[in-house]
Design a protein around this motif. Structure first.
Motif, PDB file in Angstrom:
ATOM      1  N   TYR A   1     -12.150   0.383  13.226  1.00  0.00           N
ATOM      2  CA  TYR A   1     -11.287   0.518  12.049  1.00  0.00           C
ATOM      3  C   TYR A   1     -12.081   0.269  10.757  1.00  0.00           C
ATOM      4  O   TYR A   1     -11.980   1.029   9.788  1.00  0.00           O
ATOM      5  CB  TYR A   1     -10.117  -0.475  12.148  1.00  0.00           C
ATOM      6  CG  TYR A   1      -9.093  -0.240  11.084  1.00  0.00           C
ATOM      7  CD1 TYR A   1      -8.052   0.661  11.273  1.00  0.00           C
ATOM      8  CD2 TYR A   1      -9.177  -0.885   9.865  1.00  0.00           C
ATOM      9  CE1 TYR A   1      -7.136   0.902  10.276  1.00  0.00           C
ATOM     10  CE2 TYR A   1      -8.268  -0.647   8.863  1.00  0.00           C
ATOM     11  CZ  TYR A   1      -7.244   0.249   9.084  1.00  0.00           C
ATOM     12  OH  TYR A   1      -6.344   0.502   8.089  1.00  0.00           O
TER      13      TYR A   1
ATOM     14  N   HIS B   1      -7.931  -0.163   1.056  1.00  0.00           N
ATOM     15  CA  HIS B   1      -8.941   0.815   0.698  1.00  0.00           C
ATOM     16  C   HIS B   1      -8.481   1.809  -0.370  1.00  0.00           C
ATOM     17  O   HIS B   1      -9.210   2.799  -0.618  1.00  0.00           O
ATOM     18  CB  HIS B   1      -9.360   1.597   1.963  1.00  0.00           C
ATOM     19  CG  HIS B   1      -8.222   2.384   2.587  1.00  0.00           C
ATOM     20  ND1 HIS B   1      -8.306   3.744   2.771  1.00  0.00           N
ATOM     21  CD2 HIS B   1      -6.996   2.034   3.024  1.00  0.00           C
ATOM     22  CE1 HIS B   1      -7.204   4.199   3.326  1.00  0.00           C
ATOM     23  NE2 HIS B   1      -6.385   3.173   3.497  1.00  0.00           N
TER      24      HIS B   1
ATOM     25  N   HIS C   1      -2.077  -2.861  10.821  1.00  0.00           N
ATOM     26  CA  HIS C   1      -2.368  -2.102  12.048  1.00  0.00           C
ATOM     27  C   HIS C   1      -2.939  -3.061  13.084  1.00  0.00           C
ATOM     28  O   HIS C   1      -3.762  -3.926  12.749  1.00  0.00           O
ATOM     29  CB  HIS C   1      -3.433  -1.027  11.803  1.00  0.00           C
ATOM     30  CG  HIS C   1      -3.037   0.086  10.891  1.00  0.00           C
ATOM     31  ND1 HIS C   1      -2.158   1.088  11.241  1.00  0.00           N
ATOM     32  CD2 HIS C   1      -3.425   0.374   9.627  1.00  0.00           C
ATOM     33  CE1 HIS C   1      -2.029   1.944  10.240  1.00  0.00           C
ATOM     34  NE2 HIS C   1      -2.778   1.526   9.234  1.00  0.00           N
TER      35      HIS C   1
ATOM     36  N   HIS D   1       0.874  -1.174   0.000  1.00  0.00           N
ATOM     37  CA  HIS D   1       0.000   0.000   0.000  1.00  0.00           C
ATOM     38  C   HIS D   1       0.913   1.226   0.000  1.00  0.00           C
ATOM     39  O   HIS D   1       1.913   1.258   0.715  1.00  0.00           O
ATOM     40  CB  HIS D   1      -0.840  -0.080   1.278  1.00  0.00           C
ATOM     41  CG  HIS D   1      -1.862   0.968   1.501  1.00  0.00           C
ATOM     42  ND1 HIS D   1      -2.394   1.762   0.515  1.00  0.00           N
ATOM     43  CD2 HIS D   1      -2.488   1.345   2.664  1.00  0.00           C
ATOM     44  CE1 HIS D   1      -3.302   2.571   1.063  1.00  0.00           C
ATOM     45  NE2 HIS D   1      -3.359   2.347   2.349  1.00  0.00           N
TER      46      HIS D   1
ATOM     47  N   ASP E   1      -4.032  -2.989   5.312  1.00  0.00           N
ATOM     48  CA  ASP E   1      -5.029  -2.348   6.179  1.00  0.00           C
ATOM     49  C   ASP E   1      -6.245  -3.256   6.423  1.00  0.00           C
ATOM     50  O   ASP E   1      -6.899  -3.165   7.469  1.00  0.00           O
ATOM     51  CB  ASP E   1      -5.539  -1.054   5.531  1.00  0.00           C
ATOM     52  CG  ASP E   1      -4.559   0.104   5.663  1.00  0.00           C
ATOM     53  OD1 ASP E   1      -3.669   0.060   6.519  1.00  0.00           O
ATOM     54  OD2 ASP E   1      -4.710   1.073   4.898  1.00  0.00           O
TER      55      ASP E   1
ATOM     56  N   GLU F   1       0.093   4.286   0.944  1.00  0.00           N
ATOM     57  CA  GLU F   1      -0.198   5.331   1.937  1.00  0.00           C
ATOM     58  C   GLU F   1       0.973   5.450   2.904  1.00  0.00           C
ATOM     59  O   GLU F   1       1.591   4.457   3.305  1.00  0.00           O
ATOM     60  CB  GLU F   1      -1.515   5.037   2.682  1.00  0.00           C
ATOM     61  CG  GLU F   1      -1.958   6.251   3.481  1.00  0.00           C
ATOM     62  CD  GLU F   1      -3.412   6.190   3.956  1.00  0.00           C
ATOM     63  OE1 GLU F   1      -4.048   5.133   3.860  1.00  0.00           O
ATOM     64  OE2 GLU F   1      -3.891   7.241   4.431  1.00  0.00           O
TER      65      GLU F   1
ATOM     66  N   ASP G   1       1.579   5.951   5.986  1.00  0.00           N
ATOM     67  CA  ASP G   1       1.762   5.311   7.297  1.00  0.00           C
ATOM     68  C   ASP G   1       2.439   3.946   7.168  1.00  0.00           C
ATOM     69  O   ASP G   1       2.922   3.397   8.156  1.00  0.00           O
ATOM     70  CB  ASP G   1       0.431   5.202   8.068  1.00  0.00           C
ATOM     71  CG  ASP G   1      -0.673   4.514   7.294  1.00  0.00           C
ATOM     72  OD1 ASP G   1      -0.754   4.706   6.060  1.00  0.00           O
ATOM     73  OD2 ASP G   1      -1.474   3.793   7.918  1.00  0.00           O
ATOM     74  N   HIS G   2       2.503   3.404   5.945  1.00  0.00           N
ATOM     75  CA  HIS G   2       3.221   2.142   5.711  1.00  0.00           C
ATOM     76  C   HIS G   2       4.420   2.319   4.790  1.00  0.00           C
ATOM     77  O   HIS G   2       5.337   1.513   4.819  1.00  0.00           O
ATOM     78  CB  HIS G   2       2.282   1.090   5.114  1.00  0.00           C
ATOM     79  CG  HIS G   2       1.030   0.942   5.909  1.00  0.00           C
ATOM     80  ND1 HIS G   2       1.028   0.433   7.176  1.00  0.00           N
ATOM     81  CD2 HIS G   2      -0.248   1.304   5.650  1.00  0.00           C
ATOM     82  CE1 HIS G   2      -0.213   0.471   7.664  1.00  0.00           C
ATOM     83  NE2 HIS G   2      -0.992   1.005   6.752  1.00  0.00           N
TER      84      HIS G   2
HETATM   85 FE1  FEO Z   1      -4.337   3.086   4.296  1.00  0.00          FE
HETATM   86 FE2  FEO Z   1      -2.825   2.198   7.128  1.00  0.00          FE
HETATM   87  O1  FEO Z   1      -2.966   3.075   5.497  1.00  0.00           O
END
Ligand code: FEO
Length: 393
Positions: free
Chosen positions: A189, A144, A220, A77, A163, A79, A81-82
């Motif tokens: 979540y 997502h 997560h 992913h 995620d 995004e 945060d990863h």
């Molecule tokens: Fe969609 Fe945890 O980033």
């Protein structure tokens, strides 16, 4: 925190972010979160699955300090945060390739950036032999983002689900046992991140039925030792029967709307319809999102401000519309002073909702006895609608 062994040759790495309280400058994180990376060793090669949020890069790099070689970095992913720590990991391991979907490769180059010559794209179903350990890549768009992917470790039966199936929770425990707290964190979540993509959630759950999954390691929160616990919950949240329940977010300025809300709550309780009442100036948005997962009806209640919907309720209506809940019925209650366009404005804000409108209740000023009768009538209509939809047994 140090790396932690999951099974022989597979380790949790990453960061537990105990103190983070907001995601996307929007989503409350009352219990923090974690950014889970994983190290998978084969006899031939070693792969790092994902990285961490840029603010926690130092924690991942400390865990990687003793690792001599990383051959592949699997990016599920793009995004941040990863992926945010990826540039540092690539600097530390100059021979490592980033393995991802073509769409993810493009996004990593645009968002971070990652140099294009470090990226190796994989097709859905491709495998990577690490030596005695085979990683199979499962393209999973829209859970997502459009580029998302899972990895299935075939010999171990472990699904690295990104995620999907995750939870925003910071914990010293690595493994979820399926307690009520575990499922509440996962539901929060799901509500905040996955609910808009329920159709895709169902599709991916169906595809995963074909794999012999013995453990789920999301990006997560905790690892699911019993995959059925979380996949069954996702099945229910995304496509199960809705609850005989009303989600009732409201804001009141001088008390009129609050009286209307309490009258509706009383009427629903008398008719055995569950109601979740959210006074918005003191409500965590995540709790509303959780209620939207399985409420059959949404009723929004607002006074008018400058002739329109109160901005605090407008904001929640906007978010609820974006989350695309599966509610079957919707209504509005509003109290106005001299003019009111709240109902029309809320209709315009919630165009994604596929719910049937139950006639709104509009009151001028403080609700009188006839207004309260009308509100009781709204409770009756909701109870009847739920009964006709087969939700009240
Ligand atoms: Fe969609 Fe945890 O980033």
């Amino acid at each position: 925190m140090k790396a932690r062994q999951i099974v022989d040759g597979i380790y949790w790495m990453g960061s537990v972010d105990w103190d983070r309280r907001l995601f996307d400058s929007l989503i409350p994180l009352p219990d923090g979160t974690s950014y889970n990376a994983y190290l998978v060793r084969g006899s031939r090669a070693t792969a790092l699955l994902d990285a961490v949020d840029p603010a926690k890069t130092h924690e991942l790099m400390e865990q990687l300090a003793d690792i001599e070689r990383i051959d592949y970095i699997i990016a599920h992913h793009a995004e941040q945060d990863h992926s945010g720590a990826l540039p540092d990991v690539l600097d530390r391991f100059p021979d490592a390739e980033v393995v991802c979907t073509p769409k993810c490769g493009q996004m990593l180059c645009e968002l971070l950036p990652v140099p294009p010559n470090r990226i190796k794209t994989v097709a859905d179903g491709d495998t990577l032999d690490l030596g005695g350990r085979t990683l199979r890549f499962v393209h999973a768009p829209w859970v997502h983002w459009p580029e998302t992917m899972f990895t299935y470790a075939e010999e171990d039966g472990i699904l690295f689900s990104c995620d999907f199936l995750g939870s925003h929770i910071a914990s010293s425990e690595l493994t979820a046992l399926g307690t009520a707290d575990d499922l509440a964190a996962a539901k929060r979540y799901y509500a905040e991140i996955m609910m808009p993509f329920a159709v895709h959630v169902v599709k991916h759950l169906d595809r995963l039925e074909g794999l012999n999954i013995r453990m789920v390691c999301p990006s997560h929160g905790k690892v699911w030792a019993d995959p059925k616990v979380i996949t069954s919950a996702y099945r229910q949240w995304s496509s199960g029967r809705l609850a005989n329940k009303v989600c009732l977010p409201f804001v009141s300025m001088h008390g009129s709307t609050e009286v209307m809300v309490d009258a509706l709550v009383d009427g629903l309780i008398r008719r055995r319809v569950e109601v979740e009442r959210f006074e918005l100036t003191g409500t965590d948005l995540g709790r509303i999102a959780m209620s939207l997962v399985d409420s059959a009806t949404i009723v929004m209640a607002t006074p008018t401000v400058l002739g329109g919907v109160h901005p605090v309720l407008a904001s929640v209506a906007f978010v609820a519309n974006a989350l695309r809940p599966r509610a079957q019925f919707v209504s509005v209650m509003t109290s106005y002073g001299w003019a009111g366009r709240a109902v029309e404005q809320l209709a315009a804000l919630t165009g994604n909702l596929k719910a049937k409108l139950i006639e709104p209740v509009t009151v001028k000023g403080f609700p009188g006895p006839r207004d309260l009768e009308t509100i009781d009538g709204l409770a009756e209509k909701i109870a009847q609608a739920h009964a006709e939809a087969g939700l009240s047994e």
